[in-house]
Enzyme design. Structure first.
Site, PDB file in Angstrom:
ATOM      1  N   GLY A  16     -16.086   7.117   5.572  1.00  0.00           N
ATOM      2  CA  GLY A  16     -14.884   7.348   4.766  1.00  0.00           C
ATOM      3  C   GLY A  16     -15.076   6.899   3.337  1.00  0.00           C
ATOM      4  O   GLY A  16     -15.926   7.407   2.600  1.00  0.00           O
ATOM      5  N   SER A  96     -11.437  -2.336   6.939  1.00  0.00           N
ATOM      6  CA  SER A  96     -10.049  -2.805   7.024  1.00  0.00           C
ATOM      7  C   SER A  96      -9.983  -3.962   8.015  1.00  0.00           C
ATOM      8  O   SER A  96      -8.950  -4.199   8.648  1.00  0.00           O
ATOM      9  CB  SER A  96      -9.120  -1.669   7.461  1.00  0.00           C
ATOM     10  OG  SER A  96      -9.520  -1.150   8.721  1.00  0.00           O
ATOM     11  N   VAL A 152      -4.204  -1.254  -3.786  1.00  0.00           N
ATOM     12  CA  VAL A 152      -2.927  -0.596  -4.078  1.00  0.00           C
ATOM     13  C   VAL A 152      -3.203   0.614  -4.957  1.00  0.00           C
ATOM     14  O   VAL A 152      -3.771   0.480  -6.041  1.00  0.00           O
ATOM     15  CB  VAL A 152      -1.947  -1.540  -4.816  1.00  0.00           C
ATOM     16  CG1 VAL A 152      -0.642  -0.797  -5.137  1.00  0.00           C
ATOM     17  CG2 VAL A 152      -1.661  -2.778  -3.990  1.00  0.00           C
ATOM     18  N   LEU A 156      -5.997   4.294  -8.913  1.00  0.00           N
ATOM     19  CA  LEU A 156      -5.066   4.104 -10.023  1.00  0.00           C
ATOM     20  C   LEU A 156      -5.091   2.650 -10.511  1.00  0.00           C
ATOM     21  O   LEU A 156      -5.215   1.727  -9.708  1.00  0.00           O
ATOM     22  CB  LEU A 156      -3.638   4.452  -9.582  1.00  0.00           C
ATOM     23  CG  LEU A 156      -3.360   5.923  -9.252  1.00  0.00           C
ATOM     24  CD1 LEU A 156      -1.923   6.084  -8.754  1.00  0.00           C
ATOM     25  CD2 LEU A 156      -3.588   6.804 -10.472  1.00  0.00           C
ATOM     26  N   GLY A 211      -4.563  17.082   6.176  1.00  0.00           N
ATOM     27  CA  GLY A 211      -5.323  15.839   6.111  1.00  0.00           C
ATOM     28  C   GLY A 211      -4.638  14.715   5.359  1.00  0.00           C
ATOM     29  O   GLY A 211      -5.266  13.709   5.031  1.00  0.00           O
ATOM     30  N   ASP A 225       2.439   0.867   5.666  1.00  0.00           N
ATOM     31  CA  ASP A 225       1.391   0.954   4.643  1.00  0.00           C
ATOM     32  C   ASP A 225       1.977   0.711   3.253  1.00  0.00           C
ATOM     33  O   ASP A 225       1.390  -0.021   2.446  1.00  0.00           O
ATOM     34  CB  ASP A 225       0.716   2.328   4.697  1.00  0.00           C
ATOM     35  CG  ASP A 225      -0.389   2.450   3.661  1.00  0.00           C
ATOM     36  OD1 ASP A 225      -1.386   1.717   3.766  1.00  0.00           O
ATOM     37  OD2 ASP A 225      -0.240   3.277   2.734  1.00  0.00           O
ATOM     38  N   LYS A 229       1.450  -2.734   0.442  1.00  0.00           N
ATOM     39  CA  LYS A 229       1.197  -2.659  -0.997  1.00  0.00           C
ATOM     40  C   LYS A 229       2.251  -3.436  -1.783  1.00  0.00           C
ATOM     41  O   LYS A 229       1.937  -4.098  -2.778  1.00  0.00           O
ATOM     42  CB  LYS A 229       1.158  -1.193  -1.438  1.00  0.00           C
ATOM     43  CG  LYS A 229       0.030  -0.409  -0.781  1.00  0.00           C
ATOM     44  CD  LYS A 229       0.166   1.094  -1.010  1.00  0.00           C
ATOM     45  CE  LYS A 229      -0.899   1.853  -0.238  1.00  0.00           C
ATOM     46  NZ  LYS A 229      -0.754   3.324  -0.333  1.00  0.00           N
ATOM     47  N   GLY A 347      -7.146   9.292  -0.913  1.00  0.00           N
ATOM     48  CA  GLY A 347      -8.354  10.111  -0.835  1.00  0.00           C
ATOM     49  C   GLY A 347      -9.601   9.277  -1.000  1.00  0.00           C
ATOM     50  O   GLY A 347      -9.616   8.297  -1.771  1.00  0.00           O
TER      51      GLY A 347
END
Length: 373
Positions: A16, A96, A152, A156, A211, A225, A229, A347
């Site tokens: 991933g 994770s 987070v 970005l 996806g 989730d 954050k 992504g």
């Protein structure tokens, strides 16, 4: 001028995000001749250099790791191995794993720099968060550096923007935004600014097919989730949030479907509950508004919330497209016109970019270690 110190990179997680990160490393690491890859692992096996003057190949890592018969190392075994070199170590944790996250304080206390997108390290137990922060430079002058931009908002600049605001003396009053690419995609299509939008169950099925959701969409729809954050950002602004269960988190999973044994069963039964979400959308439309799934932190009130909220159609949050995230920072300096960060927040490639950018910062900081100390 003394000889420049060698920097050794150890990477945990090669699927991933990890795979995308390794691809980006093929472009990054050749720019730094004193930096080399020495360790790579996935859940059941590992690959490491026989001696510290060797380097793992970024061209053949996948084949080499698949051929390795060496088991993955425990965090303590990894720490012990790191102790056999005088090289500076940068540990990149693309997993994770809670167990690895719980070991961050020991890595940092041993002057090992940690780079990670692992949200669990910063959103689970408050005591662990305090130990991690307290073991890292500059809180501990002898600790390793810590970078977690991608915990987070993927790639970005959310963490770094908040750090810049705080470290330059600004007063953060409120943080609000869409923190989930999945939820963004769902609500932008279910309740668009223009047009009617589709049925809720249809949009969830489309999101999964594209996806955007986890294999079981309930892992996105439960709001946890997003809550993780929010915990990370709230702790950064000084709120001692114990866990994601310490504040309201709205789940979009009908109570009757919580016991479904699979994601497929959940999707099969979800249409029976479309009317509930349709009422939420219609109620907003009657006021000329749209609904979005947002997270917010009110610093003065010490209030954190995650759930569905109505917005005027001209609001920046209402106008999102696709699966974009948007985070607004309301501060004393920026007043009623918030600082806004917007873009793809999910992504493998963009998340890996956030990790890669942190790695570059880490390499530069580690090279300047003596000057900083």
């Amino acid at each position: 001028m003394g000889e420049e110190k060698q920097v050794s990179i150890a990477i945990l997680g090669a699927g991933g995000v990890g795979r995308c990160f390794l691809q980006q490393c093929s472009w990054i690491l050749p720019q730094y001749p004193n930096v080399s890859l020495v360790f790579l692992s996935r859940s059941n096996r590992s690959l490491r250099v026989p001696t510290w003057d060797h380097v793992l190949s970024l061209d053949t890592w996948e084949k080499d790791l698949a051929a390795s018969s060496d088991p993955a190392l425990s965090p303590q075994e990894l720490l012990d191995w790191f102790g056999t070199t005088e090289n500076e170590i940068i540990l990149v944790d693309n997993t994770s794993s809670q167990d690895i996250a719980a070991f961050y304080p020991k890595f940092l206390a041993d002057k090992i720099t940690v780079v990670t997108p692992n949200k669990k390290a910063f959103s689970s137990d408050l005591d662990l968060w305090k130990k991690i922060a307290g073991s890292a430079y500059p809180y501990d002058p002898d600790g390793g550096f810590l970078y977690h931009e991608a915990s987070v908002g993927a790639g970005l600049p959310i963490i770094s923007t908040l750090k810049d605001l705080l470290e330059t003396g600004d007063e953060v009053q409120k943080i609000e935004g869409v923190f989930s690419g999945t939820m963004s995609f769902l609500f932008n299509n279910f309740a668009p600014v223009e047009g009617k939008g589709g049925k809720w169950s249809d949009e969830v099925s489309k999101a999964k097919a594209a996806g955007y959701t986890e294999p079981d969409p309930r892992d996105d729809l439960n709001g946890v989730d997003v809550a993780r954050k929010l915990v990370i950002l709230a702790r950064m602004v000084g709120l001692e949030i114990e866990s994601t269960s310490a504040f309201p988190v709205q789940s979009l999973i009908p109570t009757e479907l919580e016991s479904c044994t699979s994601g497929d069963e959940f999707l099969e039964k979800l249409p029976a509950f479309d009317d509930e979400m349709e009422k939420v959308k219609t109620k907003a439309e009657e006021k000329g508004k749209v609904v979005r799934f947002v997270g917010s932190i009110d610093v003065a009130r010490k209030a954190v919330e995650v759930g569905v909220k109505e917005f005027d159609k001209g609001h920046a949050i209402a106008g999102l497209k696709g699966s974009d995230n948007i985070i607004s920072f309301y501060t004393k300096r920026y007043g009623s016109n918030p600082l806004i960060v917007q873009g793809a927040g999910a992504g493998g490639e963009v998340t890996a970019m956030g990790v890669s950018a942190d790695l570059i910062k880490a390499i530069k900081d580690v090279h300047g270690w003596k000057k900083i100390r």
